[in-house]
Design a protein around this motif. Structure first.
Motif, short mmCIF file in Angstrom:
data_model
loop_
_atom_site.label_atom_id
_atom_site.label_comp_id
_atom_site.label_asym_id
_atom_site.label_seq_id
_atom_site.Cartn_x
_atom_site.Cartn_y
_atom_site.Cartn_z
N ARG A 93 1.70 -1.77 -0.36
CA ARG A 93 -0.02 -0.25 -0.16
C ARG A 93 0.94 0.88 -0.70
N ALA A 153 -4.25 -3.58 -3.06
CA ALA A 153 -3.82 -2.50 -2.71
C ALA A 153 -2.85 -2.00 -3.62
N HIS A 156 -5.55 -0.25 -5.22
CA HIS A 156 -5.26 1.52 -4.74
C HIS A 156 -5.03 2.79 -4.89
N GLY A 323 -9.41 -3.07 -4.65
CA GLY A 323 -9.07 -1.65 -4.13
C GLY A 323 -9.18 -0.63 -4.73
#
Length: 439
Positions: A93, A153, A156, A323
């Motif tokens: 992340r 992740a 994102h 995500g």
């Protein structure tokens, strides 16, 4: 002293911790977008030969294929990540926030992910998670849930770049799951070593209401192998890929998977930028009577192998939807709280507040069904029903979340100054895309 057996999370964590330091990332030059490299097809927009394939040879032969054992069965369904998974997700992340998201607008405009960024993602170990240690990976058991968490992740940061980074892992996972000893010996050392080749698992075809179980790409048996003819679409980094796993209908009896090297005669590629996922460098793969040896058939042509491939790919796309939808929610909450109209934040309006709440509710549903399906898959339990539910929910609600994100930003949702319009375009691919990913 006997070597301590590492669990897959701990082993992966060791890989991540070795390379995730910001000093190394700075030394790799990832603070600025990497200049355009080999992928000329996107800019030129014409059909051309595929990337020159390296010579894939087995340095040593395996006596038998290496498989990862299934994860231990659990009577209770628990979506709480383990401590190791949390640390892996935090690392990925952070990488997505600091390295992926800043270059995403430029990558979307150029229709390619920076080569250095893709290489750095490989250094983080995203290709190694599903590969046994004896084949150069860090896996000790099947890790579909961890793969889902990593995909979520990365998405994102940006879904298109996530697809580009995860595409080689799909090929590696397919070889581990269904490859024989010769196939694993030949291809996995390159995929898990330094200077790993770009690779892609390609199922999608350019036809309305595409059915992955009714393929138009055909494979015919010959005296010394097979010949493949057809066109595959939505192939990530198609101009750079050196290795493909291609889905084709085998002798009219049903779909099967074939390992095809980019240097094969009759294989060519063409740029085909789409509305969304532009940073993935999507393109078209043309197979014109491409000859492959008998050893190219993956999984013996077993229909169950192909069915699992489709389902595990759909779970990968669900993870990307989760995500990206989370990115939308994280972006619109501060926006509606800070944006004022008529002397107060727009979030004070019920229509706005309820729309944000709906995004959060639907997102949790998407995450729940995706994790459940992945958990059943890695434990060796039937997961077809759960995958179908996850795909339906993520396709419908993911696209709705993207649309609501654009709506909540008003006029700002329509301009590229804000990333929500890009996320909306990417989320529309969830209900269309097949293959490409494999958790």
């Amino acid at each position: 002293m006997a070597k301590e057996k590492r669990d897959p999370m701990g082993a992966a964590l060791g890989v991540l911790n070795r390379v995730a330091g910001l000093g190394l990332l700075d030394r790799l030059g990832l603070r600025k977008p990497v200049e355009r490299g080999l992928y000329q097809a996107t800019r030129a927009g014409f059909r051309t030969a595929a990337a020159t394939s390296r010579t894939f040879t087995a340095a040593s032969k395996l006596g038998q294929p290496a498989r990862l054992p299934k994860a231990p069965e659990q009577d209770l369904f628990d979506i709480t990540p383990t401590d190791e998974q949390k640390m892996i997700v935090d690392t990925v992340r952070e990488f997505a926030a600091e390295q992926v998201r800043p270059v995403a607008p430029d990558a979307d405009a150029k229709c390619e992910a920076p080569q250095g960024l893709v290489s750095a993602a490989a250094e983080l170990g995203v290709t190694l998670m599903g590969v046994p240690e004896e084949l150069g990976g860090v896996g000790a058991e099947r890790s579909a849930v961890t793969s889902v968490l990593i995909a979520e992740a990365l998405a994102h940061g940006d879904m298109g770049i996530a697809v580009a980074c995860l595409a080689p892992a799909a090929v590696a996972n397919a070889l581990v799951e269904w490859g024989d000893a010769e196939q694993q010996s030949t291809y996995l050392p390159a995929l898990t070593g330094e200077n790993a080749p770009a690779a892609a698992l390609t199922v999608q075809e350019g036809q309305p209401l595409f059915d992955p179980f009714a393929l138009r790409t055909k494979a015919y048996r010959t005296a010394d192998g097979f010949r493949l003819t057809g066109v595959k679409t939505m192939v990530p980094r198609v101009g750079q890929a050196e290795l493909f796993v291609v889905a084709a209908d085998l002798d009219g009896r049903g779909p099967a998977l074939f390992v095809v090297e980019s240097g094969s005669a009759g294989l060519s590629v063409e740029a085909d930028p789409s509305m969304g996922l532009r940073a993935a460098g999507l393109g078209t793969l043309h197979l014109d009577n491409v000859a492959v040896p008998a050893s190219a058939l993956l999984g013996g042509g077993d229909p169950a192998v192909y069915a699992d491939c489709v389902r595990l790919g759909r779970l990968g796309w669900c993870a990307l939807a989760v995500g990206t939808a989370q990115a939308v929610l994280d972006y619109v909450i501060p926006y509606v709280n800070e944006r004022e109209a008529f002397g107060e934040p727009v979030s004070h309006r019920q229509g706005v507040a309820f729309m944000v709440a709906d995004i959060g509710i639907e997102l949790e549903g998407m995450r729940l069904v995706t994790y459940r399906a992945a958990g059943r898959a890695e434990q060796g339990k039937p997961f077809a029903r759960e995958t179908a539910l996850a795909r339906k929910l993520c396709a419908d609600k993911g696209m709705r979340i993207g649309l609501d994100g654009v709506q909540l930003l008003g006029g700002h949702g329509f301009v590229k100054e804000h990333p929500v319009e890009r996320w909306y375009r990417d989320l529309r691919a969830i209900g269309l895309a097949e293959g490409t990913l494999l958790v």
